[in-house]
Design a protein around this motif. Sequence first.
Motif, mmCIF file in Angstrom:
data_model
loop_
_atom_site.group_PDB
_atom_site.id
_atom_site.type_symbol
_atom_site.label_atom_id
_atom_site.label_comp_id
_atom_site.label_asym_id
_atom_site.label_seq_id
_atom_site.Cartn_x
_atom_site.Cartn_y
_atom_site.Cartn_z
ATOM 1 N N TRP A 79 71.700 16.074 2.728
ATOM 2 C CA TRP A 79 70.754 14.956 2.878
ATOM 3 C C TRP A 79 69.480 15.435 3.544
ATOM 4 O O TRP A 79 68.363 15.200 3.062
ATOM 5 N N ILE A 80 69.615 16.128 4.667
ATOM 6 C CA ILE A 80 68.442 16.636 5.391
ATOM 7 C C ILE A 80 67.742 17.717 4.577
ATOM 8 O O ILE A 80 66.503 17.741 4.495
ATOM 9 N N ALA A 81 68.503 18.610 3.960
ATOM 10 C CA ALA A 81 67.906 19.695 3.175
ATOM 11 C C ALA A 81 67.115 19.145 1.989
ATOM 12 O O ALA A 81 66.003 19.607 1.704
ATOM 13 N N PHE A 82 67.664 18.133 1.304
ATOM 14 C CA PHE A 82 66.966 17.535 0.173
ATOM 15 C C PHE A 82 65.681 16.853 0.637
ATOM 16 O O PHE A 82 64.636 16.967 -0.018
ATOM 17 N N ALA A 83 65.741 16.151 1.743
ATOM 18 C CA ALA A 83 64.555 15.462 2.252
ATOM 19 C C ALA A 83 63.465 16.460 2.631
ATOM 20 O O ALA A 83 62.283 16.268 2.298
ATOM 21 N N ASN A 84 63.839 17.536 3.320
ATOM 22 C CA ASN A 84 62.852 18.540 3.724
ATOM 23 C C ASN A 84 62.247 19.253 2.517
ATOM 24 O O ASN A 84 61.026 19.433 2.437
ATOM 25 N N SER A 85 63.078 19.662 1.580
ATOM 26 C CA SER A 85 62.570 20.352 0.391
ATOM 27 C C SER A 85 61.668 19.441 -0.435
ATOM 28 O O SER A 85 60.640 19.886 -0.968
ATOM 29 N N THR A 86 62.031 18.178 -0.557
ATOM 30 C CA THR A 86 61.207 17.236 -1.312
ATOM 31 C C THR A 86 59.857 17.032 -0.642
ATOM 32 O O THR A 86 58.809 17.036 -1.306
ATOM 33 N N LEU A 87 59.862 16.864 0.678
ATOM 34 C CA LEU A 87 58.608 16.676 1.408
ATOM 35 C C LEU A 87 57.703 17.892 1.281
ATOM 36 O O LEU A 87 56.497 17.762 1.001
ATOM 37 N N VAL A 88 58.256 19.067 1.474
ATOM 38 C CA VAL A 88 57.452 20.295 1.389
ATOM 39 C C VAL A 88 56.955 20.512 -0.037
ATOM 40 O O VAL A 88 55.776 20.827 -0.255
ATOM 41 N N ALA A 89 57.831 20.356 -1.023
ATOM 42 C CA ALA A 89 57.438 20.590 -2.411
ATOM 43 C C ALA A 89 56.356 19.606 -2.856
ATOM 44 O O ALA A 89 55.386 19.998 -3.525
ATOM 45 N N ARG A 131 64.065 25.773 13.439
ATOM 46 C CA ARG A 131 64.713 24.510 13.821
ATOM 47 C C ARG A 131 65.649 24.038 12.717
ATOM 48 O O ARG A 131 65.271 24.005 11.541
ATOM 49 N N PRO A 132 66.888 23.659 13.057
ATOM 50 C CA PRO A 132 67.842 23.205 12.038
ATOM 51 C C PRO A 132 67.373 21.969 11.286
ATOM 52 O O PRO A 132 67.703 21.809 10.106
ATOM 53 N N GLU A 133 66.592 21.100 11.949
ATOM 54 C CA GLU A 133 66.147 19.871 11.285
ATOM 55 C C GLU A 133 65.089 20.130 10.218
ATOM 56 O O GLU A 133 64.753 19.223 9.451
ATOM 57 N N LEU A 134 64.556 21.356 10.163
ATOM 58 C CA LEU A 134 63.588 21.720 9.124
ATOM 59 C C LEU A 134 64.218 22.535 8.002
ATOM 60 O O LEU A 134 63.525 23.058 7.139
ATOM 61 N N ARG A 135 65.523 22.629 7.991
ATOM 62 C CA ARG A 135 66.217 23.433 6.996
ATOM 63 C C ARG A 135 66.042 22.859 5.600
ATOM 64 O O ARG A 135 66.215 21.666 5.362
ATOM 65 N N THR A 136 65.651 23.715 4.656
ATOM 66 C CA THR A 136 65.472 23.310 3.268
ATOM 67 C C THR A 136 66.735 23.614 2.458
ATOM 68 O O THR A 136 67.715 24.144 2.973
ATOM 69 N N VAL A 137 66.682 23.263 1.168
ATOM 70 C CA VAL A 137 67.848 23.443 0.299
ATOM 71 C C VAL A 137 68.243 24.914 0.201
ATOM 72 O O VAL A 137 69.430 25.259 0.272
ATOM 73 N N GLN A 138 67.250 25.788 0.038
ATOM 74 C CA GLN A 138 67.574 27.206 -0.111
ATOM 75 C C GLN A 138 68.133 27.803 1.176
ATOM 76 O O GLN A 138 69.002 28.673 1.131
ATOM 77 N N ILE A 192 53.839 26.895 13.834
ATOM 78 C CA ILE A 192 55.167 27.434 13.572
ATOM 79 C C ILE A 192 56.215 26.373 13.898
ATOM 80 O O ILE A 192 56.082 25.606 14.843
ATOM 81 N N ASN A 193 57.282 26.352 13.107
ATOM 82 C CA ASN A 193 58.351 25.353 13.265
ATOM 83 C C ASN A 193 57.838 23.937 13.023
ATOM 84 O O ASN A 193 58.161 22.998 13.756
ATOM 85 N N SER A 194 57.017 23.787 11.985
ATOM 86 C CA SER A 194 56.536 22.473 11.571
ATOM 87 C C SER A 194 56.456 22.445 10.052
ATOM 88 O O SER A 194 56.502 23.483 9.382
ATOM 89 N N TYR A 195 56.321 21.237 9.500
ATOM 90 C CA TYR A 195 56.183 21.121 8.057
ATOM 91 C C TYR A 195 54.898 21.780 7.554
ATOM 92 O O TYR A 195 54.856 22.296 6.448
#
Length: 279
Positions: free
Chosen positions: A72-82, A222-229, A140-143
């Motif tokens: 859930w978190i990985a999908f949200a982060n990857s979607t936001l970044v992409a 940061r673990p909360e910034l973890r992406t799908v990959q 660093i450590n930000s979106y």
Amino acid sequence: MKQRSPIVKATSLTLFSSNFSVAQLLTLTVLILGAIVILFPLIVVLRSSFTSPDSSFTLANYQAAWHRGNFWIAFANSTLVALGVTGLQIITSALAGYALARFKFRGKQGILLLILATLVIPFQLLVIPTFIILKWAHLINSYWALILPTAANGFGIFLMRQYFASIPFELEEAATLDGANRWQVLTRIMLPLSRPALITLFLFTFIGEWNDLFKPLVFTTRPELRTVQLALSEFQEQFTNDWSLLMAAVVISTIPVLILFLIGQKQFIQGIGSTGIKN
């Protein structure tokens, strides 16, 4: 048993040879073999993802992979970044591509060659100065550390430049005579007509960012910034021996980009096919 007459046989052979030549049959055979070679690894991945330790069919691998990977978190982060990178690349590529396609100024060809030269420079060579700049800006450590380094891209600029150059200049002249300024010409005429190229750029950029492991690995901890990959890489380290679970995680991470490509494949093919019409 009733046999066909020689006339019927000759007619069948004539129809067959007229519809399928030897070259066409060879081409079809090569394409089928190529499809088998390409699809075979996918079939193996799917089969493994649905296989339990006792070799029976199960959906438990997907449930376990989803929860253990915290997708859930990985999908949200990857979607936001992409989406962030894609949006910025569309803006920068459209503006720069329009300027290179329509404006006349000294050094334009040199700038275009310089932009094309950036395509042969891998991002890994620029990671140290990029990291220093991001650290200096406290990003660093930000979106933003995952979005800004690839906010502009030489491929996108060249793609849009080629497509803008293929649009008849008379349309732009007619809009100018009607009182439209440069911004209105770009936003109301050029961009709507460039929909295939924009969708092509969107797909290229979004899929590339979704599959990117290097930037999240270098610029975030940061673990909360973890992406799908990143989730997949950690998943493999933790569950190396459970291949069925790993294959299920791979399928989960691939589904969004596969759906996205299937939706935009028609415009994607049109955009790729029409970007080399005019230099």
